[in-house]
Design a protein around this motif. Sequence first.
Motif, PDB file in Angstrom:
ATOM      1  N   THR A  73       0.787  -1.439  -0.068  1.00 51.88           N
ATOM      2  CA  THR A  73       0.150   0.197  -0.234  1.00 51.88           C
ATOM      3  C   THR A  73       0.958   1.237   0.045  1.00 51.88           C
ATOM      4  O   THR A  73       1.929   1.427   0.440  1.00 51.88           O
ATOM      5  CB  THR A  73      -1.362   0.047   1.000  1.00 51.88           C
ATOM      6  N   VAL A  74       0.682   2.435  -0.959  1.00 52.97           N
ATOM      7  CA  VAL A  74       1.178   3.409  -0.774  1.00 52.97           C
ATOM      8  C   VAL A  74       1.173   4.299   0.103  1.00 52.97           C
ATOM      9  O   VAL A  74      -0.569   4.649   0.177  1.00 52.97           O
ATOM     10  CB  VAL A  74       1.499   4.229  -2.419  1.00 52.97           C
ATOM     11  N   LEU A  75       1.450   4.988   1.048  1.00 53.03           N
ATOM     12  CA  LEU A  75       0.601   6.228   1.805  1.00 53.03           C
ATOM     13  C   LEU A  75       1.784   7.455   1.262  1.00 53.03           C
ATOM     14  O   LEU A  75       2.987   7.464   1.155  1.00 53.03           O
ATOM     15  CB  LEU A  75       1.440   5.633   3.310  1.00 53.03           C
ATOM     16  N   LEU A 126      -8.854   8.063   2.195  1.00 48.11           N
ATOM     17  CA  LEU A 126      -8.191   8.774   3.253  1.00 48.11           C
ATOM     18  C   LEU A 126      -7.919   8.498   4.869  1.00 48.11           C
ATOM     19  O   LEU A 126      -9.270   8.429   5.424  1.00 48.11           O
ATOM     20  CB  LEU A 126      -9.297  10.350   3.058  1.00 48.11           C
ATOM     21  N   LEU A 127      -7.029   8.734   5.388  1.00 46.87           N
ATOM     22  CA  LEU A 127      -6.598   8.413   6.719  1.00 46.87           C
ATOM     23  C   LEU A 127      -7.363   9.716   7.918  1.00 46.87           C
ATOM     24  O   LEU A 127      -7.279  11.123   8.100  1.00 46.87           O
ATOM     25  CB  LEU A 127      -5.715   8.602   6.844  1.00 46.87           C
ATOM     26  N   THR A 128      -8.741   9.172   8.412  1.00 47.57           N
ATOM     27  CA  THR A 128      -8.552  10.150   9.802  1.00 47.57           C
ATOM     28  C   THR A 128      -9.633   9.442  10.783  1.00 47.57           C
ATOM     29  O   THR A 128      -8.658   8.407  10.811  1.00 47.57           O
ATOM     30  CB  THR A 128     -10.167  11.133   9.072  1.00 47.57           C
ATOM     31  N   ILE A 129     -10.399  10.303  11.775  1.00 50.64           N
ATOM     32  CA  ILE A 129     -10.574   9.022  12.812  1.00 50.64           C
ATOM     33  C   ILE A 129     -11.463   8.808  12.847  1.00 50.64           C
ATOM     34  O   ILE A 129     -12.441   8.057  13.925  1.00 50.64           O
ATOM     35  CB  ILE A 129     -10.848  10.565  13.432  1.00 50.64           C
ATOM     36  N   GLY A 130     -12.558   8.610  11.803  1.00 49.78           N
ATOM     37  CA  GLY A 130     -13.650   7.191  11.750  1.00 49.78           C
ATOM     38  C   GLY A 130     -13.956   7.333  10.355  1.00 49.78           C
ATOM     39  O   GLY A 130     -13.684   7.385   9.266  1.00 49.78           O
ATOM     40  N   ASN A 161     -13.007   7.139   3.906  1.00 47.88           N
ATOM     41  CA  ASN A 161     -11.746   6.978   4.972  1.00 47.88           C
ATOM     42  C   ASN A 161     -11.141   6.663   5.693  1.00 47.88           C
ATOM     43  O   ASN A 161     -12.585   4.862   5.181  1.00 47.88           O
ATOM     44  CB  ASN A 161     -13.263   7.867   5.953  1.00 47.88           C
ATOM     45  N   ILE A 162     -10.473   6.065   5.479  1.00 50.26           N
ATOM     46  CA  ILE A 162      -9.908   4.882   6.602  1.00 50.26           C
ATOM     47  C   ILE A 162      -9.334   5.232   8.046  1.00 50.26           C
ATOM     48  O   ILE A 162      -8.816   6.089   8.142  1.00 50.26           O
ATOM     49  CB  ILE A 162      -9.331   3.918   6.129  1.00 50.26           C
ATOM     50  N   GLU A 163      -8.945   4.402   8.680  1.00 53.50           N
ATOM     51  CA  GLU A 163      -8.311   4.619  10.171  1.00 53.50           C
ATOM     52  C   GLU A 163      -7.365   4.222  10.453  1.00 53.50           C
ATOM     53  O   GLU A 163      -7.284   3.004   9.700  1.00 53.50           O
ATOM     54  CB  GLU A 163      -9.530   4.006  11.556  1.00 53.50           C
ATOM     55  N   GLY A 164      -6.753   4.376  11.434  1.00 55.10           N
ATOM     56  CA  GLY A 164      -5.211   4.106  11.528  1.00 55.10           C
ATOM     57  C   GLY A 164      -5.120   2.806  11.574  1.00 55.10           C
ATOM     58  O   GLY A 164      -4.475   1.747  11.404  1.00 55.10           O
ATOM     59  N   GLY A 165      -6.341   2.309  12.461  1.00 55.27           N
ATOM     60  CA  GLY A 165      -5.812   0.659  12.526  1.00 55.27           C
ATOM     61  C   GLY A 165      -5.803  -0.137  11.067  1.00 55.27           C
ATOM     62  O   GLY A 165      -6.278  -1.345  11.203  1.00 55.27           O
ATOM     63  N   ASP A 166      -6.625   0.776   9.517  1.00 57.77           N
ATOM     64  CA  ASP A 166      -7.037   0.204   8.401  1.00 57.77           C
ATOM     65  C   ASP A 166      -5.280   0.257   7.955  1.00 57.77           C
ATOM     66  O   ASP A 166      -5.367  -0.181   6.798  1.00 57.77           O
ATOM     67  CB  ASP A 166      -7.834   0.847   7.995  1.00 57.77           C
ATOM     68  N   LEU A 167      -4.075   0.960   8.475  1.00 59.13           N
ATOM     69  CA  LEU A 167      -2.713   1.524   7.774  1.00 59.13           C
ATOM     70  C   LEU A 167      -2.257  -0.381   7.529  1.00 59.13           C
ATOM     71  O   LEU A 167      -2.515  -0.518   6.360  1.00 59.13           O
ATOM     72  CB  LEU A 167      -2.484   1.750   8.818  1.00 59.13           C
ATOM     73  N   MET A 168      -2.357  -1.133   7.849  1.00 63.42           N
ATOM     74  CA  MET A 168      -1.849  -2.357   7.403  1.00 63.42           C
ATOM     75  C   MET A 168      -2.869  -3.443   7.405  1.00 63.42           C
ATOM     76  O   MET A 168      -2.681  -4.941   6.713  1.00 63.42           O
ATOM     77  CB  MET A 168      -0.653  -3.008   8.856  1.00 63.42           C
ATOM     78  N   ALA A 169      -3.852  -2.907   6.720  1.00 59.22           N
ATOM     79  CA  ALA A 169      -5.192  -3.849   6.650  1.00 59.22           C
ATOM     80  C   ALA A 169      -5.753  -3.985   5.101  1.00 59.22           C
ATOM     81  O   ALA A 169      -5.696  -5.317   4.789  1.00 59.22           O
ATOM     82  CB  ALA A 169      -6.121  -3.452   6.855  1.00 59.22           C
ATOM     83  N   GLY A 170      -4.573  -3.224   4.368  1.00 56.96           N
ATOM     84  CA  GLY A 170      -4.226  -3.807   2.978  1.00 56.96           C
ATOM     85  C   GLY A 170      -5.981  -3.896   2.072  1.00 56.96           C
ATOM     86  O   GLY A 170      -6.364  -4.158   0.725  1.00 56.96           O
ATOM     87  N   VAL A 218      -6.536  -0.666   0.679  1.00 55.59           N
ATOM     88  CA  VAL A 218      -6.893   0.327   0.249  1.00 55.59           C
ATOM     89  C   VAL A 218      -5.768   0.180   0.034  1.00 55.59           C
ATOM     90  O   VAL A 218      -4.678  -0.277  -0.256  1.00 55.59           O
ATOM     91  CB  VAL A 218      -7.367   1.373   0.021  1.00 55.59           C
ATOM     92  N   ASP A 219      -5.313   0.868  -1.762  1.00 55.93           N
ATOM     93  CA  ASP A 219      -4.274   0.862  -2.389  1.00 55.93           C
ATOM     94  C   ASP A 219      -3.192   2.234  -2.995  1.00 55.93           C
ATOM     95  O   ASP A 219      -2.020   1.929  -2.084  1.00 55.93           O
ATOM     96  CB  ASP A 219      -4.613   0.963  -4.516  1.00 55.93           C
ATOM     97  N   VAL A 220      -3.858   3.495  -1.879  1.00 59.15           N
ATOM     98  CA  VAL A 220      -3.592   4.639  -2.114  1.00 59.15           C
ATOM     99  C   VAL A 220      -3.551   4.971  -0.612  1.00 59.15           C
ATOM    100  O   VAL A 220      -5.052   5.114  -0.458  1.00 59.15           O
ATOM    101  CB  VAL A 220      -3.240   5.625  -3.001  1.00 59.15           C
ATOM    102  N   ILE A 221      -2.947   5.737   0.247  1.00 61.13           N
ATOM    103  CA  ILE A 221      -3.666   6.525   1.987  1.00 61.13           C
ATOM    104  C   ILE A 221      -2.927   7.748   1.361  1.00 61.13           C
ATOM    105  O   ILE A 221      -2.290   7.893   1.715  1.00 61.13           O
ATOM    106  CB  ILE A 221      -2.574   5.421   3.024  1.00 61.13           C
ATOM    107  N   VAL A 222      -4.484   8.176   1.600  1.00 68.81           N
ATOM    108  CA  VAL A 222      -3.904   9.647   1.458  1.00 68.81           C
ATOM    109  C   VAL A 222      -4.111  10.974   2.743  1.00 68.81           C
ATOM    110  O   VAL A 222      -4.489  10.699   3.619  1.00 68.81           O
ATOM    111  CB  VAL A 222      -4.720  10.790   0.633  1.00 68.81           C
ATOM    112  N   THR A 223      -3.200  11.396   3.741  1.00 67.25           N
ATOM    113  CA  THR A 223      -2.959  12.241   4.507  1.00 67.25           C
ATOM    114  C   THR A 223      -2.119  13.587   5.033  1.00 67.25           C
ATOM    115  O   THR A 223      -1.524  13.225   3.146  1.00 67.25           O
ATOM    116  CB  THR A 223      -2.982  11.318   5.587  1.00 67.25           C
ATOM    117  N   ASP A 224      -2.060  13.949   5.213  1.00 66.62           N
ATOM    118  CA  ASP A 224      -0.497  15.294   5.156  1.00 66.62           C
ATOM    119  C   ASP A 224       0.485  14.700   5.929  1.00 66.62           C
ATOM    120  O   ASP A 224      -0.085  13.537   6.764  1.00 66.62           O
ATOM    121  CB  ASP A 224      -1.958  16.179   6.708  1.00 66.62           C
ATOM    122  N   GLY A 225       0.760  15.610   5.958  1.00 68.78           N
ATOM    123  CA  GLY A 225       2.820  15.126   6.416  1.00 68.78           C
ATOM    124  C   GLY A 225       2.770  15.446   7.920  1.00 68.78           C
ATOM    125  O   GLY A 225       3.438  14.584   8.299  1.00 68.78           O
ATOM    126  N   PHE A 226       2.168  14.938   8.926  1.00 69.70           N
ATOM    127  CA  PHE A 226       2.256  16.145   9.872  1.00 69.70           C
ATOM    128  C   PHE A 226       1.804  15.191  10.135  1.00 69.70           C
ATOM    129  O   PHE A 226       2.070  13.639  11.200  1.00 69.70           O
ATOM    130  CB  PHE A 226       1.814  16.940  10.522  1.00 69.70           C
TER     131      PHE A 226
END
Length: 389
Positions: free
Chosen positions: A178-180, A218-222, A255-264, A266-274
């Motif tokens: 997955t691309v972050l 899109l990475l967010t809290i819900g 949207n996806i949450e932090g727990g989905d980062l390694m779930a695969g 999606v193919d591209v996870i979009v978020t801000d640099g911070f």
Amino acid sequence: MSHDPPGLGGAADRPAVPGTAGTVGTASAPPSGDQLVTPGPMAEPVIAVDAMGGDYAPDEIVAGALAAQREHGLTALLAGPPARLRPVIARLDAGPELRVVPAEDIIGMDEGALAGFRRPRSSIAVACQLVRRGQASAVVSAGSTGAIVATARHRLLSLPGVPRPGLAVVLPTHPRPTVLIDAGATADPKPEMLVQFGQLGVAYAQIALGIGDPKVGLLTIGAEPGKGNMLTRRAHELLAAEPQHGALPLRFVGNIEGGDLMAGTVDVIVTDGFTGNVALKTLEGAMRFASAELREALTATRTARLGALLQRRGLRELNDRLDTEAYGGAALLGMGGTVVIAHGAATARAVSAACALAANLSRGDITEKVRQQIGPPPERRFLRRDRER
């Protein structure tokens, strides 16, 4: 900004740069103004390597560039002080193979973005200038991330219509990576920039990972569309809307949450640099902890060691998939040239992988792919005021 980036030929094809045998001389003055010279795909990619960037420079950097040149069908140009690089090249018995582009200044690993502006003859600046002048197709550096980003923005310039670059890293998810993006290049983007990060990430996934129609999250809290702060809520609206200014449509799945980062999922996870940088460093720390705990558990007793021996093939495959050095570092996208940032503690193996990634992106013409994804820049309209005479 941390100095550790997030994550992961034949003589006839070499650039015609005047110089002596084994050393590429500095060429004539750079293009005037802001005119970009962006090379297209080369028969044999030429990679400008910042030989002085990284904790183990120049030894590991030179060794990695040599390995990449021998194994991956590319030409490596080493930017750095010839007096320091020639002994390393001699120890590797690579005198006829590697060439040096003189750059006497060096940006330290503890220096940040300002150093990138103040040191025009640094090894990273010279490497970027080779790409700008069309004498190389990509840059590889394991130096200070802040200095690399600042130097690339100053030397290579952003593509038209891309106000800020995005740093793309590959997460070792299953069944495919997955691309972050962004993982630390732009800490405070506007919502419109997150849409462009999605476009950059899609282009990267298509070329580097071979994914035809990447799914974007899109990475967010819900997971619900209304969850998140003002940035992510507005970004969700824009990502779900019809593309603007001739950009290609995105396969946005929500949207996806932090727990989905390694779930695969999606193919591209979009978020801000911070957020992306914090998430990535958290994952890296968690993986190191899990790896250490697993190693201790597998060697604690005789029975455990026997079990590990019986499972050695599966454990080896898992280790290979989680090996950050195999992913080649992070790609800085949206520039007028290809830039790959290796980890600050990169070994020769990691540098070789970074050069191979840069060559792969160059062969796929990532810059042109990004242009197609984002479409032409919006027209600027100026209001003309008639002066009263």
